[in-house]
Design a protein around this motif. Structure first.
Motif, PDB file in Angstrom:
ATOM      1  N   GLU A 112      -6.899 -11.582  41.170  1.00 30.49           N
ATOM      2  CA  GLU A 112      -7.041 -11.134  39.802  1.00 30.49           C
ATOM      3  C   GLU A 112      -8.345 -12.157  39.342  1.00 30.49           C
ATOM      4  OE1 GLU A 112      -4.906 -11.452  35.457  1.00 30.49           O
ATOM      5  OE2 GLU A 112      -3.836 -11.957  37.272  1.00 30.49           O
ATOM      6  N   ASP A 113      -9.110 -11.521  38.568  1.00 34.47           N
ATOM      7  CA  ASP A 113     -10.512 -12.342  38.095  1.00 34.47           C
ATOM      8  C   ASP A 113     -11.436 -12.852  39.030  1.00 34.47           C
ATOM      9  OD1 ASP A 113     -11.822 -13.099  35.747  1.00 34.47           O
ATOM     10  OD2 ASP A 113     -10.974 -15.204  35.802  1.00 34.47           O
ATOM     11  N   MET A 114     -11.187 -12.160  40.165  1.00 40.73           N
ATOM     12  CA  MET A 114     -12.063 -12.692  41.491  1.00 40.73           C
ATOM     13  C   MET A 114     -13.521 -12.091  41.300  1.00 40.73           C
ATOM     14  SD  MET A 114     -11.354 -10.391  44.806  1.00 40.73           S
ATOM     15  CE  MET A 114     -11.935  -8.844  44.996  1.00 40.73           C
ATOM     16  N   LEU A 115     -14.617 -13.087  41.891  1.00 38.71           N
ATOM     17  CA  LEU A 115     -16.016 -12.665  41.856  1.00 38.71           C
ATOM     18  C   LEU A 115     -16.155 -12.327  43.217  1.00 38.71           C
ATOM     19  CD1 LEU A 115     -17.197 -15.820  40.012  1.00 38.71           C
ATOM     20  CD2 LEU A 115     -16.780 -13.686  38.937  1.00 38.71           C
ATOM     21  N   TRP A 116     -17.505 -11.623  43.219  1.00 36.41           N
ATOM     22  CA  TRP A 116     -18.133 -11.146  44.368  1.00 36.41           C
ATOM     23  C   TRP A 116     -19.224 -11.867  45.084  1.00 36.41           C
ATOM     24  CZ3 TRP A 116     -15.902  -6.913  46.933  1.00 36.41           C
ATOM     25  CH2 TRP A 116     -14.777  -6.200  46.245  1.00 36.41           C
ATOM     26  N   GLY A 117     -19.138 -12.337  46.170  1.00 37.69           N
ATOM     27  CA  GLY A 117     -20.295 -13.186  46.902  1.00 37.69           C
ATOM     28  C   GLY A 117     -21.215 -12.241  47.676  1.00 37.69           C
ATOM     29  N   ALA A 174     -29.442 -18.344  50.316  1.00 38.89           N
ATOM     30  CA  ALA A 174     -29.026 -18.479  49.219  1.00 38.89           C
ATOM     31  C   ALA A 174     -27.819 -17.790  49.048  1.00 38.89           C
ATOM     32  CB  ALA A 174     -29.953 -18.376  47.955  1.00 38.89           C
ATOM     33  N   ILE A 175     -26.792 -18.126  48.372  1.00 37.95           N
ATOM     34  CA  ILE A 175     -25.726 -17.308  47.983  1.00 37.95           C
ATOM     35  C   ILE A 175     -25.339 -16.989  46.644  1.00 37.95           C
ATOM     36  CG2 ILE A 175     -24.470 -17.772  50.134  1.00 37.95           C
ATOM     37  CD1 ILE A 175     -23.054 -20.046  48.863  1.00 37.95           C
ATOM     38  N   VAL A 176     -24.668 -15.980  46.271  1.00 33.75           N
ATOM     39  CA  VAL A 176     -24.653 -15.601  44.766  1.00 33.75           C
ATOM     40  C   VAL A 176     -23.266 -15.292  44.470  1.00 33.75           C
ATOM     41  CG1 VAL A 176     -25.372 -13.711  42.914  1.00 33.75           C
ATOM     42  CG2 VAL A 176     -27.096 -14.718  44.878  1.00 33.75           C
ATOM     43  N   ALA A 177     -22.794 -15.526  43.429  1.00 38.07           N
ATOM     44  CA  ALA A 177     -21.446 -15.011  42.997  1.00 38.07           C
ATOM     45  C   ALA A 177     -21.635 -14.438  41.577  1.00 38.07           C
ATOM     46  CB  ALA A 177     -20.450 -16.164  42.747  1.00 38.07           C
ATOM     47  N   ALA A 178     -20.997 -13.232  41.478  1.00 37.96           N
ATOM     48  CA  ALA A 178     -21.275 -12.355  40.638  1.00 37.96           C
ATOM     49  C   ALA A 178     -19.757 -11.392  40.103  1.00 37.96           C
ATOM     50  CB  ALA A 178     -22.494 -11.376  40.512  1.00 37.96           C
TER      51      ALA A 178
END
Length: 737
Positions: free
Chosen positions: A38-43, A107-111
């Motif tokens: 629940e409420d997770m982000l994606w990398g 680089a890494i992204v969380a969205a």
């Protein structure tokens, strides 16, 4: 020889149904890519488009401005160690001042959505100064040199043959790309659910990069969709954990197929130069060899791969005089590391090609030449190590030779090269038969502290005895969960056995690699069960054994029920189990007892080749392999089938195409792997010659089939075409020109 009671339902020596089998067949099994929170982000990961470049600057402005982006991290945001590695910590978590291979993470992204994360990665502006890549390993920096020398340094022989051979870069091609879920914990640590081969080594590296004590980094094994060596190294583990700790939200990362090609190591490409000398009667006198391995940008397990190539690089033959050197180099090609066979695959293609060439020069049968020089129990390897266990090299070769030949080809298009594409009606088709045998070490080598830990608990559940087995051993599709339960049933005499999810709350089980888990973790489970039995027996006066759920005395008389002995006091034992030690080899001579166990497999391949179009159809494969003890006979045969399929792929179709350091075929559209239509009927002859040092006498199974299947198929194509075929995979133009 160790005997076991196979009368126990679903115990050692039987083939019970796999607990994950039905779910996988129905498509209902939960793999790591299916994880959800629940409420997770994606990398997402930004990767270098260049094989070698200087990074002069990174601008995150446009990417951070996108709605839904929670975080973008670079190497400056890594709180702990900036580099990691299986054996040498040389690989950056995120590229710092330069990139050394195409696809290196920058680089890494969380969205909040996977597409948003990917778009944000595409908006990151990196100022690269492209540099010339080093792509020829012999122009790169030497990572490790492994010499193996014994006997006369200047021998002479009646008949001498030389050859240079090449092996292309092969991908493990597992079906489940890299994926996992990192969840920040209340104690400031992280819980990571991931598909991997080695939980504890992952934890050690992840914790160091996060700047956390290991106890605050907890790993649990998620469903693994194949591995074959490619999951020994880190992929997304540190990245997802960094993003989760930075955002204080769960972060899921899932690679697509193209990214997976960049995100894991591959089989080392190799150049192999051999010279074999023999008497006119066919006795091997000497072998000189040099093996050159392309390690790619970072070390991974290259140093161990080079050692295997060198120590096993003469093959399963008695050779009194050996001068072998295996070198592995850094380049700007993709990193290479573990893949099924681990250095022995490349070497086997070289030495088995040489044995065929020598047989032709001597006018001998290729099988007879091999049998004449075969290792036996008590033989001495070029490293000086004595082969203590069974070494049925001659027997395996004789068995595959004696198998009935497949029927002649027919005009049926489905049975011809090219199949129903109607490329031929048989006018250019020639049949060929080839043989090969290989040798592989089992377990870790050169003095590595190779052990596994098992915790076994026996208690009453609903009034009936039930066992719980807990290890950190990774089930990667090989059937290890089934084997652990079989061993517990056999040793404890109970039918109800549960195997707990593998995680780091129990001691290390090492890696699911090197054909070692049934040996080492199986040994640990067996030892823990035996400790549980000993505790139970100590509770009941006169009890000496547990048989069929009863405690009996020395005369075999029942003195108590198992349930009575357990009572309200469950028995739990944790055991750390090691096999006999190995030792480092001498860095100048390669002498030393480096390996714990040797395994052997032989193949005979029959092929039909359209010599005008360069098409190959493998008609039949016969194989024989000594497994010591078939703990799970059906799984053993499955491993032999699967390993042979990967060997066929390397022989005829599988190669990552790299031009100037750039991967040209990062997809299953252009990187071809064998399907059921490519695999021929197989006859499998399983020998059970017990190793006196291993649990139940077993021998590692998974890797040997891959080793000898490739040169056997190539030998068959040579026999059909008369071509030298010194490179794998064979391409149509190699046959037609």
């Amino acid at each position: 020889m160790t005997t076991v009671d196979v009368s126990v339902l679903d115990g050692v020596g039987t083939s019970p149904r796999r607990p994950d089998g039905t779910l996988k067949v129905r498509g209902e099994f939960a793999f790591s890519s299916d994880l959800w929170h629940e409420d997770m982000l994606w990398g997402a990961t930004l990767r270098s488009p260049y094989p070698h470049a200087e990074i002069r600057g990174i601008d995150l402005t446009a990417a951070l401005a996108l709605p839904g982006v929670y975080a973008i991290l670079t190497y400056q945001d890594v709180p702990g160690a900036k580099r990691y590695g299986l054996e040498i910590a040389d690989q950056p978590v995120l590229a710092m001042d330069e990139v050394r291979y195409q696809g290196e993470p920058v680089a890494i992204v969380a969205a909040d959505h996977p597409e948003t994360a990917r778009r944000a990665a595409g908006h990151i502006a990196v100022d690269y100064l492209e540099l010339p890549p080093v792509t020829d390993p012999e122009e790169g920096d030497l990572l490790r040199r492994v010499p193996v020398r014994t006997g006369d340094p200047h021998p002479t022989a009646d008949v001498v043959v030389t050859g240079e051979y090449q092996v292309g870069m092969q991908d493990q091609a597992f079906l489940g790309p890299e994926s996992g879920l990192a969840v920040p914990a209340e104690d400031g640590g992280v819980d990571l659910y991931v598909a991997t081969q080695w939980l504890h080594v992952d934890r050690k590296q992840v914790a160091a990069c996060l700047g956390l004590p290991e106890e605050k980094v907890r790993l649990s094994l998620a469903g693994v969709g194949g591995a074959f060596g490619a999951r020994e190294d880190l992929s997304m583990q540190v990245h997802a954990s960094l993003l989760a700790l930075h955002t204080r939200k769960p972060v899921k990362m899932v690679y697509g197929r193209e990214e997976s090609f960049y995100g894991h190591v591959h089989r080392h490409p190799a150049t192999l130069r051999y010279e074999h000398g023999a008497t006119r009667d066919g006795d091997l006198v000497y072998v000189r060899a040099r093996i050159v391995l392309d390690g790619g940008a970072y070390a991974s397990s290259s140093t161990a791969v080079a050692a295997n190539a060198a120590t096993l690089g003469i093959g399963p033959y008695e050779v009194p005089n050996v001068d072998m050197v295996a070198d592995v180099y850094y380049t700007n090609n993709p990193p290479c590391g573990a893949m099924r066979g681990f250095g022995a695959v490349q070497a086997c293609f070289g030495y088995e090609s040489q044995m065929d060439k020598l047989a032709a020069a001597l006018g001998m049968s290729p099988v007879e030449l091999r049998i004449r020089n075969a290792l036996t129990t008590g033989s001495r390897m070029p490293t000086g190590q004595v082969v203590e266990g069974p070494a049925p090299v001659a027997s395996l070769l004789a068995r595959v030779r004696s198998r009935p030949a497949p029927p002649p080809s027919t005009p049926d298009l489905r049975e011809l090269p090219g199949g129903v594409s109607n490329t031929t009606h048989g006018e250019g088709v020639v049949r060929g038969v080839g043989y090969a045998i290989g040798i592989k070490n089992v377990g870790f080598s050169e003095g590595f502290d190779d052990y596994s830990t098992a915790r076994v608990r026996l208690e009453l559940v609903g009034g009936e005895p039930a066992a719980l087995v807990h290890t950190a051993a990774a089930e990667v599709g090989q059937g290890l969960v089934t084997v652990q339960a079989q061993i517990a049933r056999t040793e404890l005499g109970v039918e109800r056995v549960t195997v707990a999810t593998a995680d780091t709350s129990v001691g290390s089980a090492g890696s699911s690699s090197a054909s070692r888990q049934t040996y080492v973790t199986g040994g640990a489970v067996r030892a823990a069960c035996q400790a549980v039995r000993a505790t139970l027996l100590s509770r009941v006066a006169g009890a000496t054994d547990v048989v069929g759920g009863k405690l009996v005395n020395a005369a075999g008389v029942v003195v108590a029920d198992l349930a009575e002995a357990i009572g309200d006091e469950p028995v739990e034992e944790t055991v750390e189990w090691r096999h006999r030690p190995t030792y480092p080899i001498d860095p100048k001579t390669g002498q030393g007892d480096a390996h714990v166990q040797y395994a052997f497999a032989a193949h005979r391949a029959t092929v039909d080749v359209d010599v005008e179009l360069g098409l190959v159809k493998v008609v039949e494969i016969a194989t024989a392999q000594d497994v010591g003890k078939a703990v799970n006979p059906l799984a053993v045969v499955g491993q032999i089938h699967g390993g042979t399929a990967q060997g066929l792929g390397l022989a005829l179709m599988e190669e990552i195409q790299i031009v100037d350091g750039v991967v040209r075929n990062p997809s299953f559209t252009d990187y071809l792997i064998p399907t059921i239509l490519d695999m021929p009927p197989m006859s499998v002859d399983v020998l059970e010659l017990a190793d006196p040092h291993s649990p139940y006498g077993l021998r590692g199974v998974g890797e040997p089939p891959t080793i000898s299947s490739t040169p056997a198929i190539v030998a068959a194509v040579r026999a059909a075409t008369g071509k030298a075929l010194a490179r794998v995979p064979i391409r149509p133009e190699h046959i037609t020109t």
